[in-house]
Design an enzyme around this catalytic site. Structure first.
Site, PDB file in Angstrom:
ATOM      1  N   LYS A  54      -2.359  21.600   3.928  1.00 34.96           N
ATOM      2  CA  LYS A  54      -1.521  21.808   2.739  1.00 34.96           C
ATOM      3  C   LYS A  54      -0.405  22.799   3.048  1.00 34.96           C
ATOM      4  O   LYS A  54       0.750  22.597   2.677  1.00 34.96           O
ATOM      5  CB  LYS A  54      -2.382  22.291   1.564  1.00 34.96           C
ATOM      6  CG  LYS A  54      -3.288  21.188   1.010  1.00 34.96           C
ATOM      7  CD  LYS A  54      -4.359  21.691   0.045  1.00 34.96           C
ATOM      8  CE  LYS A  54      -5.277  20.535  -0.387  1.00 34.96           C
ATOM      9  NZ  LYS A  54      -6.397  20.937  -1.246  1.00 34.96           N
ATOM     10  N   GLN A  98      -9.023  26.202  -3.732  1.00 39.25           N
ATOM     11  CA  GLN A  98      -9.742  25.192  -2.954  1.00 39.25           C
ATOM     12  C   GLN A  98     -11.229  25.205  -3.308  1.00 39.25           C
ATOM     13  O   GLN A  98     -11.858  26.264  -3.362  1.00 39.25           O
ATOM     14  CB  GLN A  98      -9.535  25.456  -1.452  1.00 39.25           C
ATOM     15  CG  GLN A  98     -10.085  24.382  -0.540  1.00 39.25           C
ATOM     16  CD  GLN A  98      -9.344  23.043  -0.643  1.00 39.25           C
ATOM     17  OE1 GLN A  98      -8.168  22.974  -0.923  1.00 39.25           O
ATOM     18  NE2 GLN A  98     -10.067  21.959  -0.437  1.00 39.25           N
ATOM     19  N   ASP A 121      -3.526  20.636  -9.186  1.00 34.61           N
ATOM     20  CA  ASP A 121      -4.689  19.799  -8.855  1.00 34.61           C
ATOM     21  C   ASP A 121      -4.974  18.802  -9.979  1.00 34.61           C
ATOM     22  O   ASP A 121      -5.689  17.820  -9.769  1.00 34.61           O
ATOM     23  CB  ASP A 121      -5.942  20.681  -8.682  1.00 34.61           C
ATOM     24  CG  ASP A 121      -6.305  20.910  -7.225  1.00 34.61           C
ATOM     25  OD1 ASP A 121      -6.026  20.024  -6.394  1.00 34.61           O
ATOM     26  OD2 ASP A 121      -6.886  21.975  -6.934  1.00 34.61           O
TER      27      ASP A 121
END
Ligand code: GUN
Length: 284
Positions: A54, A98, A121
């Protein structure tokens, strides 16, 4: 039949190229680059690789990334106050924590603490609720990336029999909502589904997101199906394998994603798309 490859790596690279140009246009007109804050808690091996990918993608597209590497023993309050700070930071358009998180941290509380307009997200109840209502704002990255892959086939999705194997909050459930929005007839299979082979055999569009290596046999696949394998599993021989037996499925499917190089790169590219969308549409 030999399936055509759904080349997520190539499509993701094209998306990132488009984002890079858009970021350059912003900078040329005096507008700051989009900003993405990435929080990693502890030392989960897979998470470290995802987060590294990422960050690299941010560098390649010119998106500013702010990286927070917190110890596994971090207190819930410390993590929540970092999120509070990032929620108020005008340089930050997107916040990603995460998963998985260590046991002392309540995952739901963390997701709900991120401001919905920075939830790149797409996991916040607001964003999932908007998707369920068919008026999405920020859409979960993997399912949105899978929709981009499906669209790349040129197959009309309206009216197709779609089967989603796996009902997680991160992939399976939002995936079903995306397919419903595309007017597929959607079946969701999970751990208590009685006859999985029978369900899979009905699928014109099959999405598998379980995390169980080689769960889906090639012989179960409906001839001509589009097969999207979200699973990434480490085989005992060290290779990465999906949830579908790839070689056997290739002899029946019309389209199939490889593992690696299918869905994985699409998730990363879609995260950057969501970050750019947040900057352009929600934080102008
Ligand atoms: N862990 C596995 N997949 C994801 C994802 O898409 N987002 C976050 N935040 N954590 C994950």
């Amino acid at each position: 039949m030999t399936a055509q490859l759904l080349d997520g790596k190539a499509i993701a690279s094209h998306i990132q190229q488009t984002i890079r140009l858009r970021v350059q246009e912003r900078l040329a007109s005096g507008v700051r680059a989009p900003g993405l804050a990435v929080i990693l808690v502890g030392r989960d091996a897979a998470s470290e690789i995802y987060v590294r990918n990422k960050r690299r993608a941010c560098l390649e597209t010119g998106i500013n990334s702010f990286f927070y590497d917190l110890p596994a023993q971090v207190s819930p309050d410390e993590l929540l106050s970092l999120i509070d700070r990032l929620n108020e930071d005008p340089m930050v358009d997107g916040i990603l924590v995460q998963q998985p998180l260590p046991p002392q941290i309540d995952q739901e509380q963390v997701v709900e603490r991120i401001r919905p307009d920075k939830d790149v997200d797409g996991f916040h109840a607001y964003n999932l609720g908007r998707l369920a209502l068919g008026i999405p704002v920020l859409r979960p990255c993997t399912p949105r990336g899978v929709m981009t892959l499906l669209e790349s086939t040129g197959v009309v999705l309206r009216g197709q029999e779609a089967v989603v194997v796996g009902a997680s909050n991160v992939v399976g459930k939002p995936m079903a909502l995306e397919l419903l929005r595309a007017e597929c007839t959607v079946t969701v299979c999970h751990i208590a589904t009685r006859d999985l082979p029978e369900q899979v055999a009905r699928a014109e569009v099959l999405i598998v997101a379980v995390g169980h290596p080689h769960l889906i046999q090639g012989s179960w696949i409906r001839p001509g199906a589009i097969v999207v394998d979200v699973g990434i599993n480490r085989h005992p021989n060290g290779r990465l394998v999906g949830d579908v037996v790839f070689e056997a499925a290739c002899t029946r499917a019309a389209w199939i994603t490889p593992v690696p190089g299918g869905v994985g790169p699409m998730t990363v590219a879609t995260l950057l798309s969501n970050t750019l969308d947040a900057a352009e549409q929600l934080h102008r």
